[in-house]
Motif scaffolding. Structure first.
Motif, short mmCIF file in Angstrom:
data_model
loop_
_atom_site.label_atom_id
_atom_site.label_comp_id
_atom_site.label_asym_id
_atom_site.label_seq_id
_atom_site.Cartn_x
_atom_site.Cartn_y
_atom_site.Cartn_z
N THR A 19 0.83 -1.21 0.00
CA THR A 19 0.00 0.00 0.00
C THR A 19 0.86 1.26 0.00
OG1 THR A 19 -1.75 -1.16 1.21
CG2 THR A 19 -1.83 1.24 1.21
N ILE A 20 1.88 1.27 0.84
CA ILE A 20 2.77 2.43 0.92
C ILE A 20 3.46 2.68 -0.42
CG2 ILE A 20 4.88 3.34 1.98
CD1 ILE A 20 4.08 1.72 4.52
N LEU A 21 4.02 1.63 -0.99
CA LEU A 21 4.74 1.78 -2.27
C LEU A 21 3.80 2.16 -3.40
CD1 LEU A 21 7.26 -1.22 -2.01
CD2 LEU A 21 7.64 1.21 -1.49
N GLY A 22 2.54 1.73 -3.30
CA GLY A 22 1.57 2.13 -4.30
C GLY A 22 1.21 3.60 -4.22
N LEU A 23 1.31 4.15 -3.01
CA LEU A 23 0.98 5.56 -2.80
C LEU A 23 2.18 6.49 -2.96
CD1 LEU A 23 -1.33 5.16 0.34
CD2 LEU A 23 -2.07 5.88 -1.95
N ARG A 24 3.37 5.98 -2.65
CA ARG A 24 4.58 6.79 -2.70
C ARG A 24 5.67 6.07 -3.51
NH1 ARG A 24 4.30 11.10 1.06
NH2 ARG A 24 2.06 11.56 1.05
N ALA A 25 5.81 6.48 -4.75
CA ALA A 25 6.79 5.82 -5.63
C ALA A 25 8.22 6.05 -5.15
CB ALA A 25 6.61 6.34 -7.06
N ASN A 26 8.44 7.15 -4.43
CA ASN A 26 9.80 7.47 -3.98
C ASN A 26 10.14 6.85 -2.63
OD1 ASN A 26 8.05 9.08 -2.50
ND2 ASN A 26 9.48 10.80 -2.37
N ALA A 27 9.22 6.08 -2.06
CA ALA A 27 9.46 5.47 -0.75
C ALA A 27 10.29 4.20 -0.88
CB ALA A 27 8.14 5.16 -0.07
N THR A 28 11.10 3.94 0.13
CA THR A 28 11.89 2.71 0.20
C THR A 28 11.66 2.06 1.55
OG1 THR A 28 13.62 3.63 -1.23
CG2 THR A 28 14.20 1.69 0.09
N ILE A 29 11.23 0.81 1.55
CA ILE A 29 11.07 0.07 2.81
C ILE A 29 12.42 -0.52 3.16
CG2 ILE A 29 9.78 -1.70 4.04
CD1 ILE A 29 8.06 0.63 2.98
N THR A 30 13.07 0.03 4.16
CA THR A 30 14.44 -0.38 4.49
C THR A 30 14.49 -1.52 5.50
OG1 THR A 30 14.58 1.36 6.18
CG2 THR A 30 15.33 1.91 3.97
N GLY A 31 13.34 -1.88 6.09
CA GLY A 31 13.33 -2.99 7.03
C GLY A 31 11.93 -3.31 7.51
N LYS A 32 11.71 -4.58 7.82
CA LYS A 32 10.45 -5.04 8.41
C LYS A 32 10.80 -5.94 9.59
CE LYS A 32 8.72 -6.71 4.54
NZ LYS A 32 7.77 -7.34 3.58
N VAL A 36 9.93 -6.50 19.50
CA VAL A 36 10.57 -5.39 20.18
C VAL A 36 12.08 -5.51 20.10
CG1 VAL A 36 10.93 -4.28 22.43
CG2 VAL A 36 8.62 -5.00 21.75
N ASP A 37 12.61 -6.69 20.45
CA ASP A 37 14.07 -6.89 20.49
C ASP A 37 14.71 -6.65 19.14
OD1 ASP A 37 13.99 -7.45 23.17
OD2 ASP A 37 14.09 -9.62 22.94
N ARG A 38 14.12 -7.21 18.09
CA ARG A 38 14.71 -7.06 16.75
C ARG A 38 14.62 -5.61 16.28
NH1 ARG A 38 17.69 -6.42 13.64
NH2 ARG A 38 17.98 -7.28 11.55
N SER A 39 13.55 -4.93 16.62
CA SER A 39 13.40 -3.52 16.23
C SER A 39 14.44 -2.65 16.93
CB SER A 39 11.99 -3.04 16.58
OG SER A 39 11.01 -3.80 15.92
N VAL A 40 14.63 -2.90 18.22
CA VAL A 40 15.64 -2.15 18.97
C VAL A 40 17.02 -2.38 18.37
CG1 VAL A 40 16.82 -1.97 21.19
CG2 VAL A 40 14.33 -2.07 21.11
N GLN A 41 17.33 -3.63 18.09
CA GLN A 41 18.63 -3.97 17.51
C GLN A 41 18.84 -3.25 16.18
OE1 GLN A 41 19.10 -8.13 16.65
NE2 GLN A 41 21.19 -7.91 15.92
N ALA A 42 17.84 -3.27 15.32
CA ALA A 42 17.96 -2.64 14.00
C ALA A 42 18.13 -1.13 14.11
CB ALA A 42 16.72 -2.98 13.17
N LEU A 43 17.38 -0.51 15.02
CA LEU A 43 17.47 0.94 15.19
C LEU A 43 18.79 1.36 15.81
CD1 LEU A 43 13.81 1.62 16.34
CD2 LEU A 43 14.86 2.46 14.23
N GLN A 44 19.34 0.52 16.67
CA GLN A 44 20.63 0.82 17.28
C GLN A 44 21.77 0.66 16.28
OE1 GLN A 44 20.58 -1.86 20.65
NE2 GLN A 44 19.86 -0.28 22.05
N GLU A 45 21.62 -0.28 15.38
CA GLU A 45 22.70 -0.58 14.43
C GLU A 45 22.68 0.32 13.20
OE1 GLU A 45 22.18 -4.67 13.53
OE2 GLU A 45 23.08 -5.38 15.41
N GLY A 46 21.50 0.75 12.79
CA GLY A 46 21.37 1.52 11.55
C GLY A 46 21.01 2.96 11.81
N SER A 47 20.94 3.72 10.71
CA SER A 47 20.55 5.12 10.82
C SER A 47 19.04 5.23 11.00
CB SER A 47 20.97 5.88 9.57
OG SER A 47 20.38 5.31 8.42
N GLN A 48 18.61 6.36 11.51
CA GLN A 48 17.18 6.57 11.73
C GLN A 48 16.44 6.67 10.39
OE1 GLN A 48 14.98 7.00 14.28
NE2 GLN A 48 16.37 6.64 15.99
#
Length: 253
Positions: A19-32, A36-48
């Motif tokens: 749905t997001i990509l259908g509405l915003r062609a310039n959007a990039t989904i950088t992670g799914k 909680v634990d995996r989200s915290v790890q990803a946010l700590q390791e990568g850029s916001q």
């Protein structure tokens, strides 16, 4: 725009991405991420990211634990099947609160609010945060309801409704002038369609307008007794589990 999706249901996450990509062609989904634990790890390791779509109840707990573990500076759009967390969500970078099952229009509107937020800060040297929160806070909700009475259809303005309640498996509207109407919607449906700033669901039977509340008293077993400016068929009781959120809702006007 870089976006991450935090959602423990894989099918819902994929639907949201499409749905997001259908509405915003310039959007990039950088992670799914599903927990909680995996989200915290990803946010700590990568850029916001520029934006986060976040479910509230994840595989290993509530998403609010993520905010305790890592600083999130980007806007967050909460997508959930539960409406009772809206107050907490808007304290946590929440730009919108989308109830499942969401539609394409729900996501379009949420993205519009993100754009409005971005434009607001670009256009103002010194942001007026009170104005911003007033425009981007809790949804405004329906302004009127169609009702049928005495073989006629008419509309009732939402601002004139003192409370909604359920009796004998039917849902009723009661206005400040004491007029009453039946409506073909459940309290669950009404909760998601009226403004969460103006209306609060006290229990399984009642949703009340803030303007209708006369006073609140302590009751047995740490419950609260709510009294309105007009009479109600039953005592309005808020259980101890919900009393804190109710008082917070009353205080944050």
């Amino acid at each position: 725009m870089n976006i991450i999706i935090i959602e423990d249901e894989l099918r819902t996450a994929q639907s949201l991405e499409n749905t997001i990509l259908g509405l915003r062609a310039n959007a990039t989904i950088t992670g799914k991420y599903q927990s909680v634990d995996r989200s915290v790890q990803a946010l700590q390791e990568g850029s916001q990211p520029d934006l986060i779509f976040m479910d509230i109840q994840l595989a290993d707990g509530l998403c609010f634990e993520i905010f305790k573990a890592v600083k999130i500076s980007c806007p967050v759009i909460f997508c959930t099947a539960f409406d009772e967390y809206s107050l907490e969500a808007f304290k946590r970078n929440g730009v919108d609160y989308v109830l499942k099952p969401f539609s394409k229009e729900d996501i379009r509107e949420a993205l519009r609010k993100v754009d409005e937020l971005k434009n607001f800060f670009q256009q103002k040297t010194v942001p007026d945060l009170s104005d911003l929160l007033a425009r981007l806070g809790a949804p405004a909700g329906k302004t009127s309801f169609l009702v049928f009475k005495n073989q006629k259809y008419t509309t009732v303005q939402t601002e004139n409704i003192a409370y909604f309640y359920v009796a004998n498996e039917a849902t009723h509207i009661v206005c400040f002038d004491r007029q009453a109407f039946s409506i073909n919607q459940s309290l669950d449906q009404l909760t998601s369609s009226v403004s969460s700033k103006q209306f609060f669901r006290l229990n399984r039977q009642y949703i009340v307008n803030f303007r209708a509340i006369k006073e609140v008293e302590h009751y047995f077993l740490r419950k609260l007794l709510v009294k309105l400016v007009i009479e109600t068929p039953d005592k309005l009781l808020v259980n101890k589990e919900k009393s804190h959120s109710f008082l917070s809702w009353m205080e944050e006007r």
